[in-house]
Design an enzyme around this catalytic site. Structure first.
Site, short mmCIF file in Angstrom:
data_model
loop_
_atom_site.label_atom_id
_atom_site.label_comp_id
_atom_site.label_asym_id
_atom_site.label_seq_id
_atom_site.Cartn_x
_atom_site.Cartn_y
_atom_site.Cartn_z
N HIS A 75 12.70 45.06 78.05
CA HIS A 75 13.20 43.82 77.46
C HIS A 75 14.23 44.13 76.39
O HIS A 75 14.31 45.26 75.88
CB HIS A 75 12.06 43.01 76.85
CG HIS A 75 11.33 43.73 75.74
ND1 HIS A 75 10.34 44.66 75.98
CD2 HIS A 75 11.46 43.67 74.39
CE1 HIS A 75 9.89 45.13 74.83
NE2 HIS A 75 10.55 44.55 73.85
N ARG A 94 13.16 53.73 74.53
CA ARG A 94 14.42 53.02 74.76
C ARG A 94 15.02 53.38 76.10
O ARG A 94 14.97 54.54 76.53
CB ARG A 94 15.38 53.31 73.62
CG ARG A 94 14.88 52.75 72.29
CD ARG A 94 15.74 53.12 71.10
NE ARG A 94 15.23 52.46 69.90
CZ ARG A 94 14.25 52.93 69.14
NH1 ARG A 94 13.69 54.09 69.46
NH2 ARG A 94 13.84 52.27 68.07
N HIS A 149 7.34 49.28 75.72
CA HIS A 149 6.26 49.77 74.88
C HIS A 149 5.11 50.29 75.74
O HIS A 149 4.84 49.74 76.82
CB HIS A 149 5.74 48.66 73.96
CG HIS A 149 6.82 48.01 73.15
ND1 HIS A 149 7.63 48.72 72.30
CD2 HIS A 149 7.23 46.72 73.08
CE1 HIS A 149 8.48 47.88 71.72
NE2 HIS A 149 8.27 46.68 72.19
N GLN A 161 14.34 48.20 75.70
CA GLN A 161 13.19 49.03 75.35
C GLN A 161 11.94 48.61 76.10
O GLN A 161 11.88 47.56 76.74
CB GLN A 161 12.94 48.95 73.84
CG GLN A 161 12.69 47.54 73.33
CD GLN A 161 12.67 47.48 71.81
OE1 GLN A 161 11.61 47.38 71.21
NE2 GLN A 161 13.85 47.54 71.20
N GLU A 198 3.78 42.21 71.91
CA GLU A 198 4.48 41.37 70.94
C GLU A 198 4.77 40.00 71.54
O GLU A 198 4.77 39.82 72.76
CB GLU A 198 5.77 42.02 70.47
CG GLU A 198 6.79 42.29 71.56
CD GLU A 198 7.98 43.11 71.06
OE1 GLU A 198 9.12 42.70 71.32
OE2 GLU A 198 7.76 44.17 70.43
#
Length: 412
Positions: free
Chosen positions: A259, A278, A98, A96, A133
């Protein structure tokens, strides 16, 4: 400061034993993938209060200035800007990426204008926020993160000796622009023929059993292939660097970086967002056009994040202001660590037993236990163990050792 009651998410990739082992409870045979700590509406923590357990998002909504503090309220609005998790992977998560803030804002607006329901399986943007993240390993942890250079990709793919990969190896080696080489091959790998996927999976399994120079990496890719048989995401995964973290080491993932976590137990912190595009290793929706708009086609080295001392805390540096993650270790008979914050903070014990002392009482925590303190509430930590603290960096003083607070003394 009050203890939290948290939800375990039973995703299929979760370990059946890692979280129960940390929490000291018997496994129930079902996967336990993530323990959520925060105010995310998908599974808000419950704040344990004398009048009963209250959802943290409702607590914040009822008194945002008192709970969040002025600085966080001005910057992020009336919401907790981060989500803290304990993550326990026994199988690879989806591959995926972001979006950044601008991409998320545009995508969210377009899908709203098109009246795509927020819970629609084909929706890409469920909010207008980015989702940086960080993951910090609590044991050995494996994952995939960021592109290999075109030359490294070509070398790895050539080692498989699959004829169908030869044109892609040529493109990787001969294209004059690194980003365009990666984009062209990655785009092709998003829709390969089933026959090519099968041939590559067979070759990966063979090389994982060999003594060749890439054996260790192919062993990880073989784990991916076995967990997702026939999934085209295997080819895209082969373009990514393998990452292995030792306990206490971290990995920061910014916007646009493809990642996938593969295996291990970790603390994870992220901006409070559900925006995930994804690339594969999933049965969920893959929007190829939007994915290619968001992915960053560069290949910087993976930088393992190690904590830097900041008084008695060890802070994991991150180039965002949505969250700040630190580790605190205390020893029996040692001085208490006093944590000050102008922002709210969540503390989770990951080893041993610690005691949190604050103006409203004492909260003992064993491994896996957590507590929430609103902005401005000072917390003293003593005991014998390790905890991680999630908060927001507002630039104010955060922590110090206070030798005048004896372990197990009453709260100051």
């Amino acid at each position: 400061m009050e203890p939290l009651v948290n939800t375990v998410r039973p995703y299929a990739w979760g370990s059946t034993t890692a979280l129960p082992g940390l929490l000291g409870v018997a496994p129930d045979g079902r996967p336990q993938a993530e323990l959520w700590m925060g105010a995310h509406p998908g599974a808000p923590s419950l704040v344990r209060r004398p009048e009963g357990d209250l959802p943290l998002d409702a607590v914040i909504e009822a008194a945002p200035a008192a709970e969040l503090g002025d600085a966080v309220l001005r910057r992020f609005g009336a919401r907790l800007p981060f989500l803290l998790k304990l993550l326990a992977a026994d199988a690879p998560l989806s591959l995926q990426v972001h979006p950044d803030l601008a991409q998320a804002a545009v995508g969210f607006r377009i899908e709203n204008a098109a009246a795509v329901p927020l819970d629609a399986p084909h929706r890409n943007y469920r909010d207008d926020n980015h989702k940086p993240e960080m993951v910090v390993a609590l044991g050995e942890f494996e994952g995939l993160c960021g592109f290999r250079t075109p030359g490294e990709c070509a070398g790895l793919l050539s080692a498989l000796r699959v004829a169908g990969l030869d044109p892609h190896c040529v493109a990787l080696r001969t294209h004059p622009e690194e980003e365009e080489a990666l984009r062209a091959v990655f785009s092709a790998f998003l829709a390969p023929s089933p026959a090519l996927v099968a041939a590559v999976a067979e070759a990966v399994a063979r090389e994982a059993r060999s003594d060749g120079p890439h054996q260790k990496d192919f062993a990880l890719y073989d784990r991916v292939a076995r967990a997702h048989p026939g999934d085209a995401g295997l080819l895209a995964a082969l373009m990514l660097r393998t990452v292995r973290l030792a306990p206490g080491e971290g990995l920061f993932l910014g916007a646009g970086v493809p990642h996938a976590y593969v295996r291990g137990l970790a603390v994870e912190i992220m901006a409070a967002s559900d925006n995930v595009l994804r690339c594969g290793l999933t049965a969920k929706h893959v929007d190829t056009a939007e994915l290619l708009r968001v992915v960053r086609f560069d290949a910087p080295p993976v930088r393992v994040v190690r904590p830097a001392p900041d008084g008695p805390e060890e802070v994991y540096p991150a180039p965002v202001d949505d969250f700040r993650l630190s580790r605190v270790r205390v020893a029996e008979g040692g001085p208490a660590v006093v944590l000050d914050a102008t922002a709210p903070h969540i503390l989770v014990c990951t080893r041993g037993r610690v005691r949190l002392s604050g103006p409203r009482g004492v909260v003992p925590l064993g491994a896996g236990g957590s507590a929430y303190a609103p902005a401005g509430e000072r917390v003293a930590v003593d005991g014998d163990g390790e905890l991680y603290r999630a908060t927001v960096d507002t630039g104010a003083p955060r922590a110090r050792v206070d030798a005048s607070i004896h372990p197990y003394s009453e709260a100051p």
